[in-house]
Design a protein around this motif. Structure first.
Motif, PDB file in Angstrom:
ATOM      1  N   GLN A 255       0.819  -1.217   0.000  1.00 13.46           N
ATOM      2  CA  GLN A 255       0.000   0.000   0.000  1.00 13.46           C
ATOM      3  C   GLN A 255       0.850   1.263   0.000  1.00 13.46           C
ATOM      4  O   GLN A 255       0.403   2.330  -0.457  1.00 13.46           O
ATOM      5  CB  GLN A 255      -0.967   0.001   1.191  1.00 13.46           C
ATOM      6  CG  GLN A 255      -0.327   0.062   2.577  1.00 13.46           C
ATOM      7  CD  GLN A 255      -0.059  -1.311   3.165  1.00 13.46           C
ATOM      8  OE1 GLN A 255       0.314  -2.228   2.448  1.00 13.46           O
ATOM      9  NE2 GLN A 255      -0.269  -1.431   4.473  1.00 13.46           N
ATOM     10  N   TYR A 256       2.078   1.159   0.480  1.00 15.90           N
ATOM     11  CA  TYR A 256       2.962   2.326   0.505  1.00 15.90           C
ATOM     12  C   TYR A 256       3.881   2.381  -0.716  1.00 15.90           C
ATOM     13  O   TYR A 256       4.690   3.301  -0.845  1.00 15.90           O
ATOM     14  CB  TYR A 256       3.784   2.331   1.800  1.00 15.90           C
ATOM     15  CG  TYR A 256       2.906   2.372   3.021  1.00 15.90           C
ATOM     16  CD1 TYR A 256       2.131   3.491   3.309  1.00 15.90           C
ATOM     17  CD2 TYR A 256       2.816   1.263   3.869  1.00 15.90           C
ATOM     18  CE1 TYR A 256       1.303   3.517   4.426  1.00 15.90           C
ATOM     19  CE2 TYR A 256       1.994   1.287   4.980  1.00 15.90           C
ATOM     20  CZ  TYR A 256       1.233   2.414   5.254  1.00 15.90           C
ATOM     21  OH  TYR A 256       0.405   2.443   6.345  1.00 15.90           O
ATOM     22  N   SER A 259       1.236   3.990  -3.611  1.00 17.84           N
ATOM     23  CA  SER A 259       0.799   5.364  -3.318  1.00 17.84           C
ATOM     24  C   SER A 259       1.668   6.394  -4.024  1.00 17.84           C
ATOM     25  O   SER A 259       1.377   7.597  -3.966  1.00 17.84           O
ATOM     26  CB  SER A 259       0.845   5.614  -1.805  1.00 17.84           C
ATOM     27  OG  SER A 259       2.172   5.538  -1.317  1.00 17.84           O
ATOM     28  N   TYR A 282      -4.880  -1.988  -4.454  1.00 15.48           N
ATOM     29  CA  TYR A 282      -5.486  -0.816  -5.093  1.00 15.48           C
ATOM     30  C   TYR A 282      -6.885  -0.574  -4.531  1.00 15.48           C
ATOM     31  O   TYR A 282      -7.269   0.569  -4.221  1.00 15.48           O
ATOM     32  CB  TYR A 282      -5.566  -1.014  -6.604  1.00 15.48           C
ATOM     33  CG  TYR A 282      -4.257  -0.824  -7.332  1.00 15.48           C
ATOM     34  CD1 TYR A 282      -3.458   0.297  -7.109  1.00 15.48           C
ATOM     35  CD2 TYR A 282      -3.822  -1.750  -8.275  1.00 15.48           C
ATOM     36  CE1 TYR A 282      -2.262   0.474  -7.785  1.00 15.48           C
ATOM     37  CE2 TYR A 282      -2.625  -1.591  -8.959  1.00 15.48           C
ATOM     38  CZ  TYR A 282      -1.850  -0.479  -8.704  1.00 15.48           C
ATOM     39  OH  TYR A 282      -0.662  -0.312  -9.378  1.00 15.48           O
ATOM     40  N   GLN A 284      -8.097  -1.583  -1.654  1.00 12.80           N
ATOM     41  CA  GLN A 284      -7.976  -1.205  -0.247  1.00 12.80           C
ATOM     42  C   GLN A 284      -7.635   0.274  -0.108  1.00 12.80           C
ATOM     43  O   GLN A 284      -8.237   0.991   0.706  1.00 12.80           O
ATOM     44  CB  GLN A 284      -6.891  -2.059   0.407  1.00 12.80           C
ATOM     45  CG  GLN A 284      -6.440  -1.603   1.790  1.00 12.80           C
ATOM     46  CD  GLN A 284      -5.147  -2.269   2.205  1.00 12.80           C
ATOM     47  OE1 GLN A 284      -4.919  -3.443   1.927  1.00 12.80           O
ATOM     48  NE2 GLN A 284      -4.277  -1.516   2.871  1.00 12.80           N
ATOM     49  N   GLN A 285      -6.692   0.745  -0.911  1.00 11.97           N
ATOM     50  CA  GLN A 285      -6.275   2.135  -0.814  1.00 11.97           C
ATOM     51  C   GLN A 285      -7.325   3.100  -1.352  1.00 11.97           C
ATOM     52  O   GLN A 285      -7.470   4.216  -0.848  1.00 11.97           O
ATOM     53  CB  GLN A 285      -4.944   2.333  -1.553  1.00 11.97           C
ATOM     54  CG  GLN A 285      -3.756   1.691  -0.852  1.00 11.97           C
ATOM     55  CD  GLN A 285      -3.550   2.230   0.541  1.00 11.97           C
ATOM     56  OE1 GLN A 285      -4.092   1.677   1.507  1.00 11.97           O
ATOM     57  NE2 GLN A 285      -2.792   3.302   0.672  1.00 11.97           N
ATOM     58  N   TRP A 286      -8.065   2.675  -2.360  1.00 10.46           N
ATOM     59  CA  TRP A 286      -9.130   3.528  -2.892  1.00 10.46           C
ATOM     60  C   TRP A 286     -10.211   3.755  -1.836  1.00 10.46           C
ATOM     61  O   TRP A 286     -10.664   4.874  -1.606  1.00 10.46           O
ATOM     62  CB  TRP A 286      -9.728   2.899  -4.145  1.00 10.46           C
ATOM     63  CG  TRP A 286     -10.956   3.600  -4.668  1.00 10.46           C
ATOM     64  CD1 TRP A 286     -12.230   3.136  -4.648  1.00 10.46           C
ATOM     65  CD2 TRP A 286     -11.011   4.894  -5.260  1.00 10.46           C
ATOM     66  NE1 TRP A 286     -13.086   4.054  -5.198  1.00 10.46           N
ATOM     67  CE2 TRP A 286     -12.360   5.155  -5.583  1.00 10.46           C
ATOM     68  CE3 TRP A 286     -10.055   5.860  -5.564  1.00 10.46           C
ATOM     69  CZ2 TRP A 286     -12.775   6.329  -6.177  1.00 10.46           C
ATOM     70  CZ3 TRP A 286     -10.472   7.046  -6.162  1.00 10.46           C
ATOM     71  CH2 TRP A 286     -11.823   7.270  -6.464  1.00 10.46           C
ATOM     72  N   ASN A 333      -0.380  10.545   1.137  1.00 15.80           N
ATOM     73  CA  ASN A 333      -0.628  10.242   2.541  1.00 15.80           C
ATOM     74  C   ASN A 333      -1.952  10.822   3.022  1.00 15.80           C
ATOM     75  O   ASN A 333      -2.042  11.399   4.106  1.00 15.80           O
ATOM     76  CB  ASN A 333       0.533  10.755   3.403  1.00 15.80           C
ATOM     77  CG  ASN A 333       1.832  10.038   3.076  1.00 15.80           C
ATOM     78  OD1 ASN A 333       1.852   8.831   2.888  1.00 15.80           O
ATOM     79  ND2 ASN A 333       2.918  10.799   2.972  1.00 15.80           N
TER      80      ASN A 333
END
Length: 444
Positions: A255-256, A259, A282, A284-286, A333
């Motif tokens: 996830q990092y 980003s 992708y 999860q981060q969205w 972030n």
């Protein structure tokens, strides 16, 4: 009554040890024989108390020649001589190059004092050349404190002092522990962890490569690029050659990596990581971004150590000499543009909103919180930790463009180069409903 001595004939292949019982007869003892001048030393040792060879009803007590099998390949003649010699004095000189062999001999003979001395020698001489051998031997011979010390050394030095030979020696199991740890001293960002893993995997597959560290990444990319056409639609970790490394790459905090646009493009182009892994991240981060934008997300409000240990952003920076520094780590972030400043022995965090340019969007919420841990360290030439400080895990709440001193350093403890490593959580863990925790019961 005749005095009895025990002589040890050390065979060249060390497959067995011959113990010859010498009486008062005029037998000639070869110069290679190591003579123990008193029966007391072995008859009173734990080794003999277990095997009772020199007394009691065992048949060996009356034999002129006793053969002991020595199955441990680490034991050699010199190691046995040192081990037997330790019966005469409390301390013996143990060279780092000989410590594993002596430890093996000491463990076979159950010489606790010598085992402890070997352990102390190992802990004091851990470096890039010894750490892997020490770690393996500590596991074999039950020296948990040495094993722990080696792991700490690797966590501190894997990224800060990368080394070609170390990459070759590190096993899959050890690398899995390192990459999965929140205590890994990361330099730069998580993408650099991925890059280090890529180089390590190349050297595991091509151990004969003998170039320099500067050449390693280029050679790694070329090697994997040539094989990409043979993947037949698969990523490398899905191939038979790549499957052994899956468990290590699973510990990357993807996830990092995604980003940051440049990093996301590289990891997609490399075709090492299965696309299913990336698709899941992708998504999860969205969803996390939508929570931050639309669900009044202001960041973590309490310390969740499990979440911080397993999912925090890992990043770091090397300060080569004293001076003034200001930087930010790349990546999206969730609207929290964190500026880090080192000046006059202070480390300062600032939530940049309007004062300085920012390449991405920033949150205009009145207050935002982050969970963090800041660590500082300096190392000697062997990679040994010589000074360190940590804030521990904390929650920091900042208003727009507010800054806060997070560490004040004692100038007497400052040794450069200085390494800074941080763990961050910018948003709180998603609260899971009962159905989310038990999807298999959704129909009920």
């Amino acid at each position: 009554m005749a005095q009895i001595f025990y002589s040890f004939i050390l065979s060249s292949n060390l497959s067995f040890l011959q113990i010859i019982v010498l009486g008062t007869g005029n037998r000639t003892v070869n110069n290679s024989v190591f003579i123990l001048w008193s029966l007391y030393f072995l008859s009173s040792s734990p080794f003999d108390s277990n095997y009772c060879m020199f007394s009691g009803s065992w048949k060996e007590s009356s034999m002129n020649i006793i053969e002991l099998e020595i199955p441990d390949q680490n034991i050699d003649i010199e190691a046995l001589q040192v081990a037997f010699g330790s019966l005469y004095r409390d301390d013996v000189l143990i060279k780092p190059s000989r410590v594993i062999a002596i430890l093996a001999a000491a463990c076979m003979l159950q010489l606790d004092g010598l085992i402890q001395q070997c352990g102390e020698t190992m802990k004091e001489t851990i470096n890039v050349k010894t750490v892997c051998g020490y770690y393996t031997s500590a596991g074999t011979y039950g020296l948990d404190s040495v094993k722990k010390k080696c792991l700490e050394w690797l966590l501190n030095n894997l990224m800060t002092h990368q080394n070609v030979e170390l990459f070759k020696e590190l096993s899959i199991n050890v690398m899995k522990q390192l990459i999965g740890s929140s205590n890994l001293f990361v330099m730069q960002v998580e993408m650099d962890v991925y890059t280090a893993l890529k180089k390590w995997m190349f050297l595991q597959l091509v151990p004969s490569w003998n170039g320099s560290l500067k050449q390693l990444l280029t050679e790694t990319d070329v090697w994997f690029s040539k094989r990409r056409k043979d993947f037949e639609g698969m990523t490398f970790l899905e191939t038979e050659q790549g499957k052994p490394f899956v468990s290590v790459f699973r510990h990357l905090r993807l996830q990092y990596i995604i980003s940051d646009l440049a990093s996301a493009r590289i990891i997609e182009q490399d075709s090492l990581v299965p696309s299913e892994w990336l698709s899941s991240v992708y998504k999860q981060q969205w969803l996390a971004m939508l929570r931050a934008e639309q669900d009044s997300e202001v960041g973590p409000q309490e310390i969740n150590k499990e979440e911080l240990e397993g999912n925090s952003m890992r990043c770091g920076r090397k300060l080569a000499k004293d001076g003034e520094y200001c930087w930010r780590w790349t990546g999206f972030n969730f609207g929290f543009d964190l500026l880090v400043t080192y000046t006059n022995r202070y480390i300062i965090f600032k939530r940049n909103t309007l004062n300085q340019p920012c390449s991405g969007s920033v949150s205009l919420q009145p207050r935002r919180s982050i969970a963090f841990r800041l660590r500082l360290a300096s190392f000697d030439s062997s990679g040994k930790l010589i000074c360190s400080r940590t804030t521990g895990y904390q929650i920091l709440t900042l208003e727009k463009d507010q800054e806060q001193v997070v560490m004040n350093l004692d100038s007497r403890l400052l040794i450069f180069p200085l390494y800074i490593c941080c763990n961050f959580l910018y948003i709180s863990p998603e609260k899971r409903t009962e159905n989310n925790r038990h999807p298999e019961n959704a129909e009920n």
